[in-house]
Design a protein around this motif. Structure first.
Motif, PDB file in Angstrom:
ATOM      1  N   ILE A  15       0.818  -1.213   0.000  1.00 27.47           N
ATOM      2  CA  ILE A  15       0.000   0.000   0.000  1.00 27.47           C
ATOM      3  C   ILE A  15       0.855   1.268   0.000  1.00 27.47           C
ATOM      4  O   ILE A  15       0.413   2.327  -0.420  1.00 27.47           O
ATOM      5  CB  ILE A  15      -0.992  -0.014   1.190  1.00 27.47           C
ATOM      6  CG1 ILE A  15      -2.101   1.015   1.010  1.00 27.47           C
ATOM      7  CG2 ILE A  15      -0.275   0.197   2.502  1.00 27.47           C
ATOM      8  CD1 ILE A  15      -3.150   0.607   0.049  1.00 27.47           C
ATOM      9  N   ASN A  16       2.111   1.159   0.433  1.00 25.53           N
ATOM     10  CA  ASN A  16       3.009   2.317   0.489  1.00 25.53           C
ATOM     11  C   ASN A  16       3.722   2.587  -0.824  1.00 25.53           C
ATOM     12  O   ASN A  16       4.498   3.538  -0.923  1.00 25.53           O
ATOM     13  CB  ASN A  16       4.034   2.122   1.607  1.00 25.53           C
ATOM     14  CG  ASN A  16       3.376   2.030   2.956  1.00 25.53           C
ATOM     15  OD1 ASN A  16       2.414   2.741   3.239  1.00 25.53           O
ATOM     16  ND2 ASN A  16       3.866   1.133   3.789  1.00 25.53           N
ATOM     17  N   SER A  17       3.474   1.774  -1.830  1.00 29.89           N
ATOM     18  CA  SER A  17       4.116   1.955  -3.128  1.00 29.89           C
ATOM     19  C   SER A  17       3.547   3.177  -3.841  1.00 29.89           C
ATOM     20  O   SER A  17       2.431   3.625  -3.558  1.00 29.89           O
ATOM     21  CB  SER A  17       3.914   0.711  -3.993  1.00 29.89           C
ATOM     22  OG  SER A  17       4.460  -0.421  -3.368  1.00 29.89           O
ATOM     23  N   SER A  18       4.300   3.687  -4.783  1.00 29.56           N
ATOM     24  CA  SER A  18       3.878   4.864  -5.542  1.00 29.56           C
ATOM     25  C   SER A  18       3.241   4.448  -6.870  1.00 29.56           C
ATOM     26  O   SER A  18       3.369   3.300  -7.307  1.00 29.56           O
ATOM     27  CB  SER A  18       5.077   5.770  -5.831  1.00 29.56           C
ATOM     28  OG  SER A  18       5.949   5.134  -6.758  1.00 29.56           O
ATOM     29  N   ILE A  19       2.594   5.396  -7.506  1.00 29.42           N
ATOM     30  CA  ILE A  19       2.045   5.157  -8.836  1.00 29.42           C
ATOM     31  C   ILE A  19       3.180   4.821  -9.802  1.00 29.42           C
ATOM     32  O   ILE A  19       3.033   3.964 -10.669  1.00 29.42           O
ATOM     33  CB  ILE A  19       1.201   6.360  -9.308  1.00 29.42           C
ATOM     34  CG1 ILE A  19      -0.083   6.445  -8.471  1.00 29.42           C
ATOM     35  CG2 ILE A  19       0.885   6.268 -10.794  1.00 29.42           C
ATOM     36  CD1 ILE A  19      -0.955   7.655  -8.755  1.00 29.42           C
ATOM     37  N   ASN A  20       4.323   5.464  -9.620  1.00 28.98           N
ATOM     38  CA  ASN A  20       5.484   5.155 -10.458  1.00 28.98           C
ATOM     39  C   ASN A  20       5.898   3.689 -10.289  1.00 28.98           C
ATOM     40  O   ASN A  20       6.217   3.013 -11.270  1.00 28.98           O
ATOM     41  CB  ASN A  20       6.654   6.081 -10.121  1.00 28.98           C
ATOM     42  CG  ASN A  20       7.785   5.940 -11.104  1.00 28.98           C
ATOM     43  OD1 ASN A  20       7.604   6.136 -12.299  1.00 28.98           O
ATOM     44  ND2 ASN A  20       8.954   5.581 -10.607  1.00 28.98           N
ATOM     45  N   ASP A  21       5.883   3.186  -9.056  1.00 31.01           N
ATOM     46  CA  ASP A  21       6.183   1.773  -8.805  1.00 31.01           C
ATOM     47  C   ASP A  21       5.188   0.882  -9.544  1.00 31.01           C
ATOM     48  O   ASP A  21       5.562  -0.156 -10.105  1.00 31.01           O
ATOM     49  CB  ASP A  21       6.115   1.451  -7.306  1.00 31.01           C
ATOM     50  CG  ASP A  21       7.160   2.157  -6.480  1.00 31.01           C
ATOM     51  OD1 ASP A  21       8.247   2.478  -7.002  1.00 31.01           O
ATOM     52  OD2 ASP A  21       6.880   2.405  -5.277  1.00 31.01           O
ATOM     53  N   ALA A  22       3.926   1.291  -9.530  1.00 31.34           N
ATOM     54  CA  ALA A  22       2.880   0.517 -10.205  1.00 31.34           C
ATOM     55  C   ALA A  22       3.108   0.485 -11.716  1.00 31.34           C
ATOM     56  O   ALA A  22       2.993  -0.578 -12.348  1.00 31.34           O
ATOM     57  CB  ALA A  22       1.506   1.098  -9.883  1.00 31.34           C
ATOM     58  N   ILE A  23       3.439   1.619 -12.283  1.00 31.27           N
ATOM     59  CA  ILE A  23       3.701   1.676 -13.730  1.00 31.27           C
ATOM     60  C   ILE A  23       4.888   0.780 -14.073  1.00 31.27           C
ATOM     61  O   ILE A  23       4.845   0.019 -15.047  1.00 31.27           O
ATOM     62  CB  ILE A  23       3.952   3.130 -14.179  1.00 31.27           C
ATOM     63  CG1 ILE A  23       2.660   3.953 -14.037  1.00 31.27           C
ATOM     64  CG2 ILE A  23       4.472   3.176 -15.612  1.00 31.27           C
ATOM     65  CD1 ILE A  23       2.854   5.452 -14.192  1.00 31.27           C
ATOM     66  N   ALA A  24       5.954   0.859 -13.273  1.00 29.82           N
ATOM     67  CA  ALA A  24       7.136   0.027 -13.513  1.00 29.82           C
ATOM     68  C   ALA A  24       6.790  -1.451 -13.396  1.00 29.82           C
ATOM     69  O   ALA A  24       7.265  -2.280 -14.190  1.00 29.82           O
ATOM     70  CB  ALA A  24       8.245   0.401 -12.531  1.00 29.82           C
TER      71      ALA A  24
END
Length: 121
Positions: A15-24
């Protein structure tokens, strides 16, 4: 056509991940789904490429947390499902990834519908 993938952990973020992490993650795995997990691999929600686009349109940026775009209501199957045609269920609901959970919402795997190898009759 439909494959059950048990190696779901490469599609998981916290849950602490960023949208950038999700895109990657989406780019790396090639799947169109991310499983947002809490302790003990309990599924808190999912994030798809569409959720990311809608979040960016709402004003979130790539450094924003995925908790802003997580979808906590989503279709899934439990390990006790019976008499269901998974292909038909996925087609009827226009989904291409379908989580398989136990009764405590722990991820057991996920079904993938491969459109390339499917011919409607």
């Amino acid at each position: 056509m439909i494959t059950l993938k048990k190696n779901w952990k490469n599609c998981a973020l916290t849950i602490n991940s960023s949208i950038n992490d999700a895109i990657a993650n989406l780019q790396k795995t090639g799947y169109k789904i991310i499983f947002v997990v809490g302790s003990n691999n309990q599924l808190l929600g999912i994030v798809t490429d569409g959720d990311i686009r809608r979040g960016l349109l709402k004003g979130y940026n790539i450094n924003s947390s995925i908790k802003n775009i997580i979808r906590s209501k989503f279709l899934h199957l439990t390990k006790n499902f019976e008499n269901i045609n998974i292909l038909e269920f996925m087609l009827d609901n226009e989904i291409f990834q379908l989580p398989l959970l136990d009764n405590k919402k722990k991820i057991l795997g996920f079904y993938i519908f491969n459109q390339k190898n499917y011919n409607k009759k």
